[in-house]
Design an enzyme around this catalytic site. Structure first.
Site, PDB file in Angstrom:
ATOM      1  N   ASP A  69     -15.674 -19.699 -39.797  1.00  0.00           N
ATOM      2  CA  ASP A  69     -16.442 -18.717 -39.040  1.00  0.00           C
ATOM      3  C   ASP A  69     -15.737 -18.355 -37.744  1.00  0.00           C
ATOM      4  O   ASP A  69     -14.944 -19.130 -37.200  1.00  0.00           O
ATOM      5  CB  ASP A  69     -17.857 -19.224 -38.758  1.00  0.00           C
ATOM      6  CG  ASP A  69     -17.876 -20.545 -37.993  1.00  0.00           C
ATOM      7  OD1 ASP A  69     -17.085 -21.435 -38.337  1.00  0.00           O
ATOM      8  OD2 ASP A  69     -18.676 -20.686 -37.044  1.00  0.00           O
ATOM      9  N   GLU A 134     -19.393 -23.531 -37.002  1.00  0.00           N
ATOM     10  CA  GLU A 134     -18.876 -24.206 -35.811  1.00  0.00           C
ATOM     11  C   GLU A 134     -19.073 -23.372 -34.560  1.00  0.00           C
ATOM     12  O   GLU A 134     -19.343 -23.902 -33.483  1.00  0.00           O
ATOM     13  CB  GLU A 134     -17.380 -24.518 -35.992  1.00  0.00           C
ATOM     14  CG  GLU A 134     -16.830 -25.556 -35.018  1.00  0.00           C
ATOM     15  CD  GLU A 134     -16.350 -24.967 -33.699  1.00  0.00           C
ATOM     16  OE1 GLU A 134     -16.140 -25.749 -32.750  1.00  0.00           O
ATOM     17  OE2 GLU A 134     -16.182 -23.725 -33.601  1.00  0.00           O
TER      18      GLU A 134
END
Length: 378
Positions: A69, A134
């Site tokens: 991500d 994250e």
């Protein structure tokens, strides 16, 4: 022939995987790992894609950890090139995630491919732990994968996290720990009233000032050889209605601690509440722990990483625990030795994020050599 690290990094950058949407990145990685014999386990939790993959069965486990991500690109018209169109210019690869951390993921995967081709019967296990959560909440990603692994008594002995840790040149800084992060939301109650009749009210701002003064000036600890002293910063204050003739009856303050291994979460909370009670405030406080501090002291992993960087870069890396948090804080619960090593972090989360192509190629070789030194018999 195009560099395989560059090609894979470009493929990943093309996916607009704004946290927690993986947008197919892990499928790309799974297909690569399957071809070289990795056992694959997908672990989706709620809106988050997670991947646990390993090669080998017995012995110590070396994990490469990362995230697919990225943070939002923001106003795309401010970018020199479209953020999800990987673009090469003057030796740099531009795109959101180039440095944080799709470039690292590409370097890891290609390093594993080379290593497995050369040493298919290596000792121990080579593993990947990859999440898409994250950069946002970090609640359905690595933390839950680690919990699941621990429930079935899996062991991680060594872990390389591909966060962009380098500052001026590749490998000049590696992280061997991170500070803890603890946030408080404090609500102090007073009595609202007319500003011309203060004896009929209790100004929540005024009554809180002695507490705030002590909070700001308090020395929490002295740090230690690996960590700076614990720091406290007020991030938000809100009071009043916007009117100039109303005494505020409530004050809301948000403050954050970045704390070392010299303090625990419980000690910080206790000390703050002791100060609050000292000034007899009418308050409510909510605590949010983002992560405990963790530290890997000098040992096998740090020694190997330092040797390999010296071999490929010609200098010894500096150990550091500064900066924000990382998913290493969750993996540390498994007792693993952890080192964070990745590309230069100058452009991360910025417009025109980019990474040196030469650095990515070099990083892949460094990762591969770390695999060899840990997973091959001496």
């Amino acid at each position: 022939m195009i560099c395989p690290v560059l090609k894979l990094a470009q493929q990943l950058i093309q996916q607009p995987s704004v946290s927690p949407n993986d947008h197919g990145c892990q499928t790309i990685l799974i297909n690569r790992l399957k071809k070289i014999g990795f056992s694959i386990e997908v672990m989706p939790f709620d809106d988050t894609a997670n991947l646990w993959a390993y090669h080998g069965e017995q012995g110590e486990t070396l994990v490469f950890a990362g995230h697919t991500d990225v943070v939002p690109a923001g106003a795309t018209q401010n970018w020199r090139y479209p953020p999800f169109t990987p673009t090469l210019n003057n030796g740099l690869l531009y795109g959101r995630g180039a440095a944080d951390m799709k470039g690292s993921l590409a370097a890891m995967i290609v390093a594993a491919e080379r290593f497995i081709i050369d040493f298919p019967n290596h000792a121990g296990r080579l593993a990947f732990l990859i999440t898409s959560d994250e950069e946002a909440k970090a609640t359905n990603g690595t933390v839950k994968v680690v919990d699941k692994l621990m429930m079935r008594n899996e062991q991680i002995d060594y872990c390389i996290v591909g966060e962009p840790t380098s500052q001026v040149k590749l490998g000049d800084i590696i992280k061997n720990g991170r500070r803890g992060s603890l946030t408080a939301k404090l609500t102090v109650q007073g009595i609202q009233g007319h500003i011309a009749y203060p004896h009929l009210a209790n100004n929540a701002i005024h009554s809180s000032l002695p507490f705030l003064n002590e909070l700001v000036n308090k020395k929490w600890d002295d740090g230690n050889a690996f960590f700076p002293p614990t720091s406290m910063q007020i991030s938000n204050i809100h009071a009043g209605t916007g009117s100039n003739n109303i005494i505020p009856g409530e004050l809301v303050i948000q403050f954050n601690f970045r704390f070392s291994t010299e303090l625990t979460e419980q000690q910080i909370r206790q000390q703050v509440e002791t100060i609050l009670k000292k000034y007899q405030l009418n308050y409510k406080i909510e605590w949010s722990l983002s992560g405990h501090p963790f530290l890997t002291e000098k040992g096998k992993l740090i020694n190997i990483v330092s040797q390999v960087i010296a071999q490929y870069c010609g200098y010894q890396p500096q150990l550091s625990t500064d900066g924000g948090t990382s998913d290493g804080r969750f993996i540390a619960k498994m007792g693993a030795q952890i080192v964070e090593l990745g590309p230069i972090n100058e452009t991360i989360h910025k417009v025109d994020e980019c990474v040196s192509v030469v650095d990515l190629q070099q990083l892949s070789l460094i990762y591969q050599q770390i695999m060899q030194k840990i997973l091959l018999p001496a």
